[in-house]
Write a protein that holds these residues in place. Sequence first.
Motif, short mmCIF file in Angstrom:
data_model
loop_
_atom_site.label_atom_id
_atom_site.label_comp_id
_atom_site.label_asym_id
_atom_site.label_seq_id
_atom_site.Cartn_x
_atom_site.Cartn_y
_atom_site.Cartn_z
N LEU A 151 -15.46 3.17 -30.16
CA LEU A 151 -15.94 2.83 -28.82
C LEU A 151 -14.84 2.25 -27.93
O LEU A 151 -14.97 2.25 -26.70
CB LEU A 151 -17.09 1.82 -28.91
CG LEU A 151 -18.41 2.36 -29.46
CD1 LEU A 151 -19.41 1.22 -29.61
CD2 LEU A 151 -18.99 3.43 -28.53
N ALA A 152 -13.77 1.73 -28.55
CA ALA A 152 -12.73 1.04 -27.78
C ALA A 152 -12.12 1.90 -26.68
O ALA A 152 -11.97 1.44 -25.54
CB ALA A 152 -11.65 0.51 -28.73
N PRO A 153 -11.74 3.18 -26.95
CA PRO A 153 -11.15 3.98 -25.85
C PRO A 153 -12.09 4.16 -24.67
O PRO A 153 -11.67 4.06 -23.51
CB PRO A 153 -10.84 5.32 -26.54
CG PRO A 153 -10.73 5.00 -27.98
CD PRO A 153 -11.70 3.90 -28.23
N ALA A 154 -13.38 4.42 -24.96
CA ALA A 154 -14.34 4.60 -23.86
C ALA A 154 -14.53 3.30 -23.09
O ALA A 154 -14.60 3.30 -21.85
CB ALA A 154 -15.68 5.08 -24.41
N ALA A 155 -14.61 2.17 -23.83
CA ALA A 155 -14.76 0.88 -23.15
C ALA A 155 -13.55 0.55 -22.30
O ALA A 155 -13.67 0.06 -21.16
CB ALA A 155 -14.99 -0.22 -24.19
N LEU A 156 -12.36 0.83 -22.81
CA LEU A 156 -11.14 0.60 -22.05
C LEU A 156 -11.09 1.47 -20.80
O LEU A 156 -10.70 1.01 -19.71
CB LEU A 156 -9.92 0.87 -22.94
CG LEU A 156 -8.54 0.60 -22.30
CD1 LEU A 156 -8.41 -0.87 -21.94
CD2 LEU A 156 -7.43 1.01 -23.26
N TYR A 157 -11.51 2.72 -20.95
CA TYR A 157 -11.55 3.63 -19.80
C TYR A 157 -12.50 3.11 -18.73
O TYR A 157 -12.17 3.11 -17.54
CB TYR A 157 -11.98 5.02 -20.27
CG TYR A 157 -12.17 6.02 -19.14
CD1 TYR A 157 -11.10 6.72 -18.62
CD2 TYR A 157 -13.45 6.25 -18.62
CE1 TYR A 157 -11.28 7.62 -17.59
CE2 TYR A 157 -13.63 7.15 -17.59
CZ TYR A 157 -12.54 7.84 -17.08
OH TYR A 157 -12.73 8.73 -16.05
N LEU A 158 -13.68 2.66 -19.14
CA LEU A 158 -14.66 2.14 -18.18
C LEU A 158 -14.14 0.90 -17.48
O LEU A 158 -14.32 0.73 -16.27
CB LEU A 158 -15.97 1.84 -18.89
CG LEU A 158 -16.78 3.04 -19.37
CD1 LEU A 158 -18.00 2.58 -20.17
CD2 LEU A 158 -17.23 3.90 -18.19
N LEU A 159 -13.47 0.02 -18.22
CA LEU A 159 -12.94 -1.19 -17.62
C LEU A 159 -11.85 -0.89 -16.60
O LEU A 159 -11.80 -1.49 -15.52
CB LEU A 159 -12.39 -2.12 -18.70
CG LEU A 159 -13.43 -2.84 -19.57
CD1 LEU A 159 -12.74 -3.62 -20.69
CD2 LEU A 159 -14.27 -3.78 -18.71
N LEU A 160 -10.98 0.06 -16.94
CA LEU A 160 -9.85 0.35 -16.06
C LEU A 160 -10.26 1.13 -14.81
O LEU A 160 -9.82 0.83 -13.70
CB LEU A 160 -8.78 1.14 -16.83
CG LEU A 160 -8.00 0.35 -17.88
CD1 LEU A 160 -7.02 1.28 -18.60
CD2 LEU A 160 -7.24 -0.81 -17.25
N PHE A 161 -11.12 2.14 -15.00
CA PHE A 161 -11.40 3.06 -13.90
C PHE A 161 -12.74 2.81 -13.22
O PHE A 161 -13.03 3.43 -12.19
CB PHE A 161 -11.35 4.50 -14.42
CG PHE A 161 -9.99 4.93 -14.87
CD1 PHE A 161 -9.03 5.32 -13.95
CD2 PHE A 161 -9.65 4.90 -16.21
CE1 PHE A 161 -7.76 5.69 -14.37
CE2 PHE A 161 -8.39 5.28 -16.64
CZ PHE A 161 -7.43 5.68 -15.71
N PHE A 162 -13.57 1.92 -13.77
CA PHE A 162 -14.83 1.58 -13.12
C PHE A 162 -14.95 0.07 -12.88
O PHE A 162 -15.25 -0.36 -11.77
CB PHE A 162 -16.02 2.07 -13.96
CG PHE A 162 -16.17 3.55 -13.98
CD1 PHE A 162 -16.90 4.21 -13.00
CD2 PHE A 162 -15.57 4.33 -14.97
CE1 PHE A 162 -17.03 5.58 -13.00
CE2 PHE A 162 -15.70 5.70 -14.98
CZ PHE A 162 -16.42 6.33 -13.98
N GLY A 163 -14.68 -0.71 -13.93
CA GLY A 163 -14.81 -2.15 -13.79
C GLY A 163 -13.81 -2.74 -12.81
O GLY A 163 -14.19 -3.49 -11.89
N TYR A 164 -12.54 -2.39 -12.97
CA TYR A 164 -11.51 -2.95 -12.08
C TYR A 164 -11.72 -2.57 -10.62
O TYR A 164 -11.65 -3.44 -9.74
CB TYR A 164 -10.12 -2.52 -12.55
CG TYR A 164 -9.02 -2.93 -11.59
CD1 TYR A 164 -8.60 -4.25 -11.53
CD2 TYR A 164 -8.44 -2.00 -10.73
CE1 TYR A 164 -7.60 -4.64 -10.64
CE2 TYR A 164 -7.45 -2.38 -9.84
CZ TYR A 164 -7.03 -3.70 -9.80
OH TYR A 164 -6.05 -4.08 -8.91
#
Length: 318
Positions: free
Chosen positions: A38-51
């Motif tokens: 799950l880490a890659p998907a979570a990192l992607y969401l944080l970088l490109f959606f959360g930030y």
Amino acid sequence: MTTRPAPEGLSPAPAGTAEQSGRRRGYRRERLVQALFLAPAALYLLLFFGYPVVKNIVMSLQEYTTRTFFTGEAPWVGMANYATAVGSSLFAPAMLNTALFTLGSIAGQFVIGLAVASFFKRRFPLSGFLRSMLLLPWLLPLIVSSATWRSILDQDSGILNAFLRNLGVQDPIPWLTSPSVALLAVVMVNIWVGIPFNVTLLYGGLREIPEELYEAGAMDGATGWKAFWHITWPNLRPVVSVVLVLGVVYTLKVLDIILGLTNGGPANATQTLAVRSYQESFVNFQFGVGAAFSNILILISLVFAVVYLRLNRRAVDE
């Protein structure tokens, strides 16, 4: 064979304790593997959606202009940008146009999409090919679709007015230049773009309904509209929820089509919150005000999604 006695003062560990310890270790390893996947998907969401969301919220609370790019200074202004956005003379018309544009687009897309999906549920020659061709409006870049429809809706040389003249309509309709018609034209184009999305999801939902239900219903006299209301609609409701929620969220932020067709005109007749956010940010270069408009749009989308899903869940439970 003899069993060695346990050392004096020590008692042998129960077999159940060792087994439980092994299970716990296996469970921890399994959870670790799941977390790594799950880490890659979570990192992607944080970088490109959360930030971007957090940055947009912060920007809406600052005086963020072109000067900020050179000085790096963005004074904190609190809710002043939201007050400017809400107090704008175009805020109320933009809210009304957003509501009309969204309701008209969703209603048209859903009704036509459900009718087309029901039609394709019946097997006939070339049905697969026609379904694939139906996806073309969805696959085309929106700026290309807008340019094509702009030529179709041209008052003097457009194909649509030429077709209407052949049907007896003598006066050409100013589809994109009249404040009373422009919003209708934009809604019509957005319906055309969104029909494939509705057909794809609704067709999949219709195919999942067992044919045995219709056969049993026919024996009880449930045919035609009765079969649709008592069999199709209840079984299709989960798919309908997804289609409507995603459709509203997508339609609220539509920008390309409106910019390509009318650029928010004529006389601000097609101004929506998404257009206001774009124009404040990239025309007036008031990035803080533009961020405030976009956050209002995000809030509206979130409120709609939560309210609709809760109402739909309550209806299903009842």
